[in-house]
Write an enzyme that holds these catalytic residues in place. Structure first.
Site, mmCIF file in Angstrom:
data_model
loop_
_atom_site.group_PDB
_atom_site.id
_atom_site.type_symbol
_atom_site.label_atom_id
_atom_site.label_comp_id
_atom_site.label_asym_id
_atom_site.label_seq_id
_atom_site.Cartn_x
_atom_site.Cartn_y
_atom_site.Cartn_z
ATOM 1 N N MET A 1 19.734 54.760 48.703
ATOM 2 C CA MET A 1 20.454 53.566 48.240
ATOM 3 C C MET A 1 21.509 53.920 47.192
ATOM 4 S SD MET A 1 18.942 50.063 46.630
ATOM 5 C CE MET A 1 17.942 49.675 48.054
ATOM 6 N N ARG B 1 39.996 36.195 72.245
ATOM 7 C CA ARG B 1 39.154 36.060 71.066
ATOM 8 C C ARG B 1 39.556 34.781 70.333
ATOM 9 N NH1 ARG B 1 39.546 40.452 66.193
ATOM 10 N NH2 ARG B 1 41.524 39.366 65.966
ATOM 11 N N TYR C 1 14.274 61.780 51.586
ATOM 12 C CA TYR C 1 13.344 60.893 52.308
ATOM 13 C C TYR C 1 12.997 61.454 53.688
ATOM 14 C CZ TYR C 1 13.709 56.961 49.056
ATOM 15 O OH TYR C 1 13.625 56.146 47.966
ATOM 16 N N LYS D 1 43.027 39.859 54.544
ATOM 17 C CA LYS D 1 41.722 39.205 54.657
ATOM 18 C C LYS D 1 40.610 40.115 54.118
ATOM 19 C CE LYS D 1 41.772 41.016 59.277
ATOM 20 N NZ LYS D 1 42.665 41.036 60.416
HETATM 21 C C1 LIG Z 1 43.425 41.930 60.879
HETATM 22 C C2 LIG Z 1 44.571 41.489 61.717
HETATM 23 C C3 LIG Z 1 45.800 42.151 61.673
HETATM 24 C C4 LIG Z 1 45.997 43.468 60.962
HETATM 25 O O1 LIG Z 1 45.470 44.516 61.770
HETATM 26 P P1 LIG Z 1 45.498 46.070 61.379
HETATM 27 O O2 LIG Z 1 44.961 46.744 62.576
HETATM 28 O O3 LIG Z 1 44.599 46.217 60.205
HETATM 29 O O4 LIG Z 1 46.901 46.424 61.063
HETATM 30 C C5 LIG Z 1 46.858 41.577 62.363
HETATM 31 N N1 LIG Z 1 46.693 40.453 63.101
HETATM 32 C C6 LIG Z 1 45.517 39.826 63.195
HETATM 33 C C7 LIG Z 1 45.382 38.585 64.031
HETATM 34 C C8 LIG Z 1 44.405 40.323 62.522
HETATM 35 O O5 LIG Z 1 43.224 39.696 62.632
#
Ligand SMILES: *Cc1c(COP(=O)(O)O)cnc(C)c1O
Length: 351
Positions: A296, A127, A248, A35
């Site tokens: 930046m 969740r 800055y 993702k």
């Molecule tokens: C992102 C995610 C993973 C992977 O998790 P990592 O800690 O990056 O290995 C697995 N299962 C779900 C439901 C996730 O949202």
């Protein structure tokens, strides 16, 4: 003229991390969580390398991400974590994309069984997924959606001393045993969960961060290799006298005369502003501290300890010498955030 900061992406490191996670997972199939543009590393780079390494099942958050992945890997099995709406069924069916069903309403959607969905049961994270107080209803209704996978997600797998993971695994076990012979293949773990050992692996594991070189425990990196090496160029060198200020707000006051290198990377590239006065970069193989604030497009680094550094020298911001977890710790965050913030402006080179 100076060049933009760049990301050097290692196919070899990514494939090695996949093989390593797969070997840690025993008999379980090793899928991949990709993702958020493969955690910022880039889906175009990541997906074909993982496929070649033997990965066949992938998880993304949104249907759009699944469609992008499908065009790269037409034969991949792709699950979408974030649930499903009735209006998306036609698109998903046309591309053979599998939803992860998170509610009883989704399980009841007409035609959903054709999509070979996964069912996510909440076992304590609270969740996503069907909550525990609805598990009885789920058991009555689950067969109507003909799930291809039963999954849950661990909240504290990266803290193996806490009892939470074991409690979640027991809830998962009780759903599985209630389903008996009807129980589909099962999946419980992310990267950290894989490291908890055999009882957690079930039929399929779905690591993310370990693939990209991050580790659940920065003090015990388990041999995951840096996939991303982030470099930027020295743009200008200056001599700063004791008592003069840098950057800055003049937030840094030189305690002694020093040589300062101004480097072409900043928070617009994802170099977190929290690293001002905290971070380090690798110049000619030596760690040099950031002084003053992160701008930046620029940072300023004390290179007084180096015999030679020139304009145009490439500096390592993050990579094999300074791990993503080291950078994250100095910014008071986690490696996941450092990776997913990597900016779109940078040049990307696959090696
Ligand atoms: C992102 C995610 C993973 C992977 O998790 P990592 O800690 O990056 O290995 C697995 N299962 C779900 C439901 C996730 O949202």
């Amino acid at each position: 003229m100076s060049r933009k900061p760049r990301l050097i992406l290692s196919r070899q490191a990514l494939a090695a991390n996949y093989q390593r996670l797969s070997s840690f997972s025993g008999q379980a199939e090793c899928a991949a969580s990709i993702k958020a543009n493969a955690y910022g590393v880039g889906i175009d780079f990541v997906a074909p390398v993982l496929w070649e390494a033997g990965c066949r099942t992938f998880f993304v958050a949104y249907l759009e991400e699944a469609l992008a992945l499908k065009s790269l890997l037409p034969d991949a099995i792709i699950y979408v974590f974030h649930g499903f709406k009735a209006s998306e069924i036609t698109t998903a069916r046309a591309s053979a994309i599998r939803p992860v069903l998170n509610t009883l309403e989704e399980i009841r959607l007409p035609g959903i069984a054709e999509l070979r969905p996964a069912v996510h049961v909440d076992t304590g994270m609270r969740r996503l997924g069907i909550p525990q107080y609805q598990h009885d209803r789920l058991l009555e209704e689950i067969s109507t959606c003909q799930p291809s996978l039963l999954m849950s997600h661990l909240a504290s797998a990266d803290e193996p001393l806490r009892p939470d993971s074991e409690q979640q695994r027991h809830v998962f076990e009780s759903v599985r045993s209630s389903l008996g012979v009807l129980c589909p293949p099962s999946s419980l773990t992310n990267t950290a969960g894989i490291l908890l050992g055999d009882p957690y692996h079930y039929d399929l594991v779905r690591p993310g961060i370990g693939l990209y070189g991050g580790s659940p425990d920065p003090n015990d990196p388990k041999g995951f290799e840096a996939v991303v090496t982030w470099q930027a160029q020295v743009i200008e060198l200056q001599q700063v006298r004791q008592g003069e200020t840098v950057g800055y707000g003049g937030s840094y006051v030189a305690q002694h005369d020093l040589r300062l290198a101004t480097i072409g990377v900043g928070y617009a590239d994802g170099y977190l502003r929290a690293l001002g006065g905290q971070g380090e970069v690798l110049v000619e193989g030596q760690r040099c501290p950031i002084v003053g604030r992160v701008s930046m497009d620029l940072i300023t680094v004390d290179v007084s300890s180096l015999a030679s550094v020139n304009e145009g020298t490439w500096v390592e911001i993050m990579g094999t010498g300074i791990s993503v977890d080291t950078v994250a710790a100095k910014a008071n965050t986690i490696g996941y955030e450092c990776l997913t913030r990597l900016g779109a402006r940078m040049e990307r080179m696959n090696v």
